[in-house]
Design a protein around this motif. Structure first.
Motif, PDB file in Angstrom:
ATOM      1  N   ILE A  14       0.840  -1.203   0.000  1.00 16.29           N
ATOM      2  CA  ILE A  14       0.000   0.000   0.000  1.00 16.29           C
ATOM      3  C   ILE A  14       0.876   1.254   0.000  1.00 16.29           C
ATOM      4  CG2 ILE A  14      -1.655   1.329   1.376  1.00 16.29           C
ATOM      5  CD1 ILE A  14      -2.826  -1.458   2.233  1.00 16.29           C
ATOM      6  N   ALA A  15       1.927   1.246   0.801  1.00 13.59           N
ATOM      7  CA  ALA A  15       2.838   2.400   0.842  1.00 13.59           C
ATOM      8  C   ALA A  15       3.489   2.632  -0.520  1.00 13.59           C
ATOM      9  CB  ALA A  15       3.906   2.190   1.916  1.00 13.59           C
ATOM     10  N   GLU A  16       3.869   1.562  -1.193  1.00 18.01           N
ATOM     11  CA  GLU A  16       4.489   1.686  -2.518  1.00 18.01           C
ATOM     12  C   GLU A  16       3.502   2.296  -3.508  1.00 18.01           C
ATOM     13  OE1 GLU A  16       6.703   1.321  -6.088  1.00 18.01           O
ATOM     14  OE2 GLU A  16       7.206   1.739  -4.005  1.00 18.01           O
ATOM     15  N   THR A  40      11.521  16.203  -6.960  1.00 14.32           N
ATOM     16  CA  THR A  40      12.587  15.840  -6.024  1.00 14.32           C
ATOM     17  C   THR A  40      11.988  15.210  -4.767  1.00 14.32           C
ATOM     18  OG1 THR A  40      13.977  17.626  -6.850  1.00 14.32           O
ATOM     19  CG2 THR A  40      14.535  16.720  -4.697  1.00 14.32           C
ATOM     20  N   LEU A  41      10.954  15.840  -4.232  1.00 19.14           N
ATOM     21  CA  LEU A  41      10.326  15.317  -3.011  1.00 19.14           C
ATOM     22  C   LEU A  41       9.559  14.025  -3.286  1.00 19.14           C
ATOM     23  CD1 LEU A  41       8.994  18.653  -1.466  1.00 19.14           C
ATOM     24  CD2 LEU A  41      10.963  17.306  -0.725  1.00 19.14           C
ATOM     25  N   GLY A  42       8.667  14.049  -4.257  1.00 21.10           N
ATOM     26  CA  GLY A  42       7.870  12.862  -4.575  1.00 21.10           C
ATOM     27  C   GLY A  42       8.734  11.698  -5.032  1.00 21.10           C
ATOM     28  N   GLY A  43       9.722  12.010  -5.855  1.00 22.86           N
ATOM     29  CA  GLY A  43      10.623  10.963  -6.341  1.00 22.86           C
ATOM     30  C   GLY A  43      11.487  10.395  -5.234  1.00 22.86           C
ATOM     31  N   GLY A  44      11.920  11.253  -4.333  1.00 28.42           N
ATOM     32  CA  GLY A  44      12.733  10.783  -3.213  1.00 28.42           C
ATOM     33  C   GLY A  44      11.967   9.848  -2.305  1.00 28.42           C
ATOM     34  N   ILE A  45      10.757  10.237  -1.980  1.00 31.66           N
ATOM     35  CA  ILE A  45       9.914   9.385  -1.126  1.00 31.66           C
ATOM     36  C   ILE A  45       9.600   8.082  -1.846  1.00 31.66           C
ATOM     37  CG2 ILE A  45       7.625   9.176  -0.071  1.00 31.66           C
ATOM     38  CD1 ILE A  45       7.848  12.269   0.442  1.00 31.66           C
ATOM     39  N   HIS A  46       9.252   8.178  -3.120  1.00 30.08           N
ATOM     40  CA  HIS A  46       8.944   6.973  -3.889  1.00 30.08           C
ATOM     41  C   HIS A  46      10.159   6.036  -3.950  1.00 30.08           C
ATOM     42  CE1 HIS A  46       7.459   4.272  -6.929  1.00 30.08           C
ATOM     43  NE2 HIS A  46       8.504   4.559  -7.687  1.00 30.08           N
TER      44      HIS A  46
END
Length: 158
Positions: A14-16, A40-46
């Motif tokens: 679910i987190a993924e 940068t933020l979304g990609g880093g978290i992903h």
């Protein structure tokens, strides 16, 4: 918290999927508003959640003795946006997420292999193993950040 392989796998699946939303939203914000920081933020978290999911999939597949084909499908599902949730549902329907953590050896000859012994050490020391796994994911993540985006290398920017 994660008393069964199923609860751990479901949580990371679910987190993924959720992290894909952050990445896609970042891409939309960059394209529409020129806000590079969103990617940068979304990609880093992903990226971090992707590595965490992959680590979880390897551990769960080893613990539940999935076939190599099922293991590759479970890990590979993270590459397709939102595919980890249907993958978890498919594994659940087929009973492939049923079972407990294998913390003790049985008479099964596979329990005598070095990697099964290592897995049992990991499972009998969950807090320490979680910290070590988190540290490993962080190290891999930082190395990948330092290497830069694969797209930068393709465009000749890296």
């Amino acid at each position: 918290m994660f008393r069964t392989p199923h609860t751990l796998f479901r949580t990371l699946a679910i987190a993924e999927a959720g992290s894909w939303t952050l990445l896609i939203a970042g891409l939309i914000l960059r394209a529409s508003l020129g806000w590079d920081l969103a990617v940068t933020l979304g990609g880093g978290i992903h990226g971090f959640v992707f590595l965490s999911y992959a680590t979880t999939a390897v551990l769960v597949s080893k613990n539940l003795r999935w076939s190599p084909k099922v293991s590759v499908l479970a890990i590979g599902s993270a590459v397709v946006p939102y595919a980890t949730v249907p993958m978890e549902r498919w594994l659940t329907r087929r009973g492939l997420l049923d079972g407990a953590w294998r913390r003790t050896a049985t008479e099964d000859p596979r329990d005598r292999t070095w990697h099964d012994r290592l897995m049992r050490v990991v499972l009998t020391h969950p807090v320490l193993s979680g910290v070590v796994a988190l540290a490993a994911v962080v190290v891999v993540y930082v190395v990948l950040l330092m290497l830069g985006s694969p797209l930068d290398a393709i465009r000749g920017e890296g």
